[in-house]
Design an enzyme around this catalytic site. Structure first.
Site, PDB file in Angstrom:
ATOM      1  N   ASN A   1      59.975  66.219  81.560  1.00 49.31           N
ATOM      2  CA  ASN A   1      58.779  66.645  82.277  1.00 49.31           C
ATOM      3  C   ASN A   1      59.198  67.120  83.673  1.00 49.31           C
ATOM      4  O   ASN A   1      59.736  66.343  84.465  1.00 49.31           O
ATOM      5  CB  ASN A   1      57.791  65.474  82.368  1.00 49.31           C
ATOM      6  CG  ASN A   1      56.458  65.881  82.972  1.00 49.31           C
ATOM      7  OD1 ASN A   1      56.401  66.676  83.911  1.00 49.31           O
ATOM      8  ND2 ASN A   1      55.388  65.326  82.462  1.00 49.31           N
TER       9      ASN A   1
ATOM     10  N   ARG B   1      56.808  72.367 100.439  1.00 47.67           N
ATOM     11  CA  ARG B   1      57.255  73.259 101.515  1.00 47.67           C
ATOM     12  C   ARG B   1      56.849  74.702 101.311  1.00 47.67           C
ATOM     13  O   ARG B   1      57.131  75.557 102.149  1.00 47.67           O
ATOM     14  CB  ARG B   1      58.799  73.198 101.635  1.00 47.67           C
ATOM     15  CG  ARG B   1      59.341  71.912 102.218  1.00 47.67           C
ATOM     16  CD  ARG B   1      59.095  71.806 103.710  1.00 47.67           C
ATOM     17  NE  ARG B   1      59.768  72.845 104.440  1.00 47.67           N
ATOM     18  CZ  ARG B   1      61.006  72.731 104.948  1.00 47.67           C
ATOM     19  NH1 ARG B   1      61.704  71.608 104.735  1.00 47.67           N
ATOM     20  NH2 ARG B   1      61.549  73.710 105.637  1.00 47.67           N
TER      21      ARG B   1
ATOM     22  N   HIS C   1      52.618  69.401  82.763  1.00 44.58           N
ATOM     23  CA  HIS C   1      51.253  68.859  82.756  1.00 44.58           C
ATOM     24  C   HIS C   1      50.482  69.522  83.897  1.00 44.58           C
ATOM     25  O   HIS C   1      50.373  68.970  84.990  1.00 44.58           O
ATOM     26  CB  HIS C   1      51.295  67.342  82.932  1.00 44.58           C
ATOM     27  CG  HIS C   1      49.952  66.675  82.766  1.00 44.58           C
ATOM     28  ND1 HIS C   1      49.819  65.382  82.335  1.00 44.58           N
ATOM     29  CD2 HIS C   1      48.684  67.122  82.981  1.00 44.58           C
ATOM     30  CE1 HIS C   1      48.536  65.061  82.294  1.00 44.58           C
ATOM     31  NE2 HIS C   1      47.824  66.101  82.694  1.00 44.58           N
TER      32      HIS C   1
ATOM     33  N   ARG D   1      47.490  70.441  86.173  1.00 44.85           N
ATOM     34  CA  ARG D   1      46.194  69.852  86.500  1.00 44.85           C
ATOM     35  C   ARG D   1      45.334  70.874  87.234  1.00 44.85           C
ATOM     36  O   ARG D   1      45.856  71.847  87.789  1.00 44.85           O
ATOM     37  CB  ARG D   1      46.386  68.579  87.321  1.00 44.85           C
ATOM     38  CG  ARG D   1      46.909  67.404  86.477  1.00 44.85           C
ATOM     39  CD  ARG D   1      46.921  66.102  87.255  1.00 44.85           C
ATOM     40  NE  ARG D   1      47.047  64.957  86.376  1.00 44.85           N
ATOM     41  CZ  ARG D   1      48.202  64.445  85.959  1.00 44.85           C
ATOM     42  NH1 ARG D   1      49.328  65.002  86.346  1.00 44.85           N
ATOM     43  NH2 ARG D   1      48.228  63.395  85.155  1.00 44.85           N
TER      44      ARG D   1
ATOM     45  N   HIS E   1      51.100  70.261  91.306  1.00 41.64           N
ATOM     46  CA  HIS E   1      52.521  70.344  90.941  1.00 41.64           C
ATOM     47  C   HIS E   1      52.707  71.600  90.089  1.00 41.64           C
ATOM     48  O   HIS E   1      52.820  72.686  90.629  1.00 41.64           O
ATOM     49  CB  HIS E   1      53.037  69.059  90.288  1.00 41.64           C
ATOM     50  CG  HIS E   1      52.048  68.325  89.438  1.00 41.64           C
ATOM     51  ND1 HIS E   1      51.469  68.866  88.317  1.00 41.64           N
ATOM     52  CD2 HIS E   1      51.531  67.076  89.567  1.00 41.64           C
ATOM     53  CE1 HIS E   1      50.661  67.984  87.771  1.00 41.64           C
ATOM     54  NE2 HIS E   1      50.658  66.892  88.502  1.00 41.64           N
TER      55      HIS E   1
ATOM     56  N   GLU F   1      50.932  69.370  78.264  1.00 39.03           N
ATOM     57  CA  GLU F   1      50.002  68.256  78.146  1.00 39.03           C
ATOM     58  C   GLU F   1      48.922  68.356  79.211  1.00 39.03           C
ATOM     59  O   GLU F   1      49.123  68.929  80.284  1.00 39.03           O
ATOM     60  CB  GLU F   1      50.732  66.915  78.233  1.00 39.03           C
ATOM     61  CG  GLU F   1      51.474  66.666  79.530  1.00 39.03           C
ATOM     62  CD  GLU F   1      52.189  65.325  79.535  1.00 39.03           C
ATOM     63  OE1 GLU F   1      52.576  64.846  78.441  1.00 39.03           O
ATOM     64  OE2 GLU F   1      52.361  64.756  80.625  1.00 39.03           O
TER      65      GLU F   1
ATOM     66  N   THR G   1      47.923  60.198  88.038  1.00 43.31           N
ATOM     67  CA  THR G   1      48.784  60.271  86.866  1.00 43.31           C
ATOM     68  C   THR G   1      48.004  59.717  85.679  1.00 43.31           C
ATOM     69  O   THR G   1      46.965  59.069  85.856  1.00 43.31           O
ATOM     70  CB  THR G   1      50.100  59.479  87.072  1.00 43.31           C
ATOM     71  OG1 THR G   1      50.972  59.690  85.963  1.00 43.31           O
ATOM     72  CG2 THR G   1      49.828  57.984  87.239  1.00 43.31           C
TER      73      THR G   1
ATOM     74  N   HIS H   1      55.506  57.740  79.585  1.00 40.06           N
ATOM     75  CA  HIS H   1      54.950  57.203  80.820  1.00 40.06           C
ATOM     76  C   HIS H   1      55.752  55.981  81.262  1.00 40.06           C
ATOM     77  O   HIS H   1      55.742  54.938  80.609  1.00 40.06           O
ATOM     78  CB  HIS H   1      53.469  56.832  80.705  1.00 40.06           C
ATOM     79  CG  HIS H   1      52.782  56.870  82.047  1.00 40.06           C
ATOM     80  ND1 HIS H   1      52.246  58.023  82.573  1.00 40.06           N
ATOM     81  CD2 HIS H   1      52.596  55.922  82.981  1.00 40.06           C
ATOM     82  CE1 HIS H   1      51.735  57.775  83.764  1.00 40.06           C
ATOM     83  NE2 HIS H   1      51.944  56.505  84.042  1.00 40.06           N
ATOM     84  N   ASP H   2      56.441  56.146  82.384  1.00 42.91           N
ATOM     85  CA  ASP H   2      57.218  55.084  83.036  1.00 42.91           C
ATOM     86  C   ASP H   2      58.404  54.594  82.217  1.00 42.91           C
ATOM     87  O   ASP H   2      58.969  53.533  82.514  1.00 42.91           O
ATOM     88  CB  ASP H   2      56.323  53.892  83.402  1.00 42.91           C
ATOM     89  CG  ASP H   2      55.346  54.238  84.518  1.00 42.91           C
ATOM     90  OD1 ASP H   2      55.618  55.191  85.269  1.00 42.91           O
ATOM     91  OD2 ASP H   2      54.302  53.563  84.634  1.00 42.91           O
TER      92      ASP H   2
ATOM     93  N   GLY I   1      59.639  62.149  83.016  1.00 44.76           N
ATOM     94  CA  GLY I   1      59.706  62.991  84.205  1.00 44.76           C
ATOM     95  C   GLY I   1      60.029  62.219  85.468  1.00 44.76           C
ATOM     96  O   GLY I   1      61.128  62.317  86.013  1.00 44.76           O
TER      97      GLY I   1
END
Length: 245
Positions: free
Chosen positions: A7, A18, A43, A45, A50, A70, A100, A195-196, A218
Site C-alpha cells: 500500500n 511539501r 486507498h 479518500r 494521500h 480499496e 484509517t 491493517h497493522d 502499507g
C-alpha cells in the site's frame, strides 16, 4: 504462496506534505514491483490527503503486477474504479473523513447495498474483496452479496498480539480469525488480510491462517523502510510469508 501487496498511500502523504512530486508516486510503485512486491494497493479518500484520484489513473498503465484499489464505494469511487478496471477492488465501510480503516462491513445490514455495488464491479470483470471483521456469522452474507474474497481486518489482532504476554494468549486471540477463515473457505471465498500487520506479527498470523491469498501492508512497511531501505524491507516481509508456507 501468499502475495504481498504494498500500500503506497503513506508515500503520497509524504509527497503531499511539501507539494511538488517528491517522492514520485509512480516511481515508488514501479520500484516496489522491481523490489519484489506482488501487487500495489491504493486507498483514495474523498479529501485526497494521500493518494489522489489522478494518481490512480496515472498508475494504471504502469502497474504490471496486481493493482488493488480499496475504499468506500461512493459514486466518485465507483466511477474511478470502473474507469481504471484494476484486477481487484476492496470495499471498506469508511466514513468520508476516517483517519484509517477501523472496522469491517456488517454484511447482513448492508446486504442490498453491497449486492448492487459488487454486481456493478463484477459486471466490469473486476474481482471484489470486502473488508470483514473476524466474525464468522458475517461470512455467508458476504458470499450472497457476490464477493469473491474477504479481507480480514487485522487491527484487533495486531493490537492484541502486541499486548499478549504468553503464547497461549496469542493462540486464543486467533480463534475468531481462524473460524472466519474456515467459514469463508468452506463456501468458496478466498481470504486476504490487512491493517497493522508488521514484521513482528505477520508470520504468526500466516501460520494460523494458511488459506491466506494476499496481505496488503502499507504503514508499517513504510516505517520499516526508513531504517532498513525499501528493497530490503519488501524482501523481509515476503520472507515472513514464505517461512510460514
Amino acid at each position: 504462496m501468499t502475495k504481498l501487496s504494498v500500500n503506497i498511500n503513506k508515500f503520497a502523504t509524504l509527497r503531499n506534505a511539501r507539494g511538488g512530486n517528491l517522492p514520485d508516486i509512480l516511481k515508488v510503485a514501479q520500484d516496489c514491483e522491481r523490489f519484489g512486491a506482488d501487487g500495489i494497493t491504493v486507498h483514495p479518500r474523498p479529501d485526497e490527503r494521500h493518494i489522489r484520484y489522478q494518481d490512480v489513473l496515472d498508475l494504471k498503465p504502469l502497474v504490471t503486477t496486481e493493482f488493488n484499489i480499496e475504499g468506500y464505494p461512493s459514486k466518485d469511487f465507483i466511477d474511478l474504479v470502473l474507469s481504471v478496471k484494476p484486477e481487484q477492488v476492496t470495499l471498506v465501510p469508511d466514513p468520508p473523513h476516517a483517519i484509517t480503516s477501523n472496522t469491517g462491513w456488517d454484511t447482513i445490514a448492508n446486504q442490498s447495498f453491497l449486492q448492487e455495488v459488487i454486481g456493478t464491479f463484477k459486471a466490469a470483470g473486476i474481482r471484489v474483496s470486502i473488508f470483514l471483521n473476524a466474525e464468522p456469522d458475517k461470512v455467508e452474507a458476504a458470499k450472497t452479496a457476490g464477493a469473491d474474497r474477504i479481507e480480514l481486518y487485522t487491527g484487533p489482532y495486531a493490537e492484541e498480539f502486541n499486548n499478549a504476554r504468553t503464547q497461549q494468549q496469542n493462540f486464543q486471540l486467533l480463534n475468531d480469525y481462524k473460524n472466519t477463515a474456515r467459514a469463508a473457505t468452506a463456501i468458496g471465498l478466498d481470504i486476504n488480510a490487512g491493517h497493522d500487520l508488521n514484521l513482528d506479527n505477520l508470520r504468526f498470523f500466516k501460520l494460523h491462517i494458511p488459506q491466506l491469498k494476499e496481505v496488503s501492508i502499507g504503514h508499517a512497511l513504510v516505517c520499516d523502510a526508513l531504517y532498513l531501505g525499501l528493497e530490503n524491507t519488501i524482501q523481509l516481509y515476503k520472507r515472513q510469508l514464505k517461512v510460514a508456507e
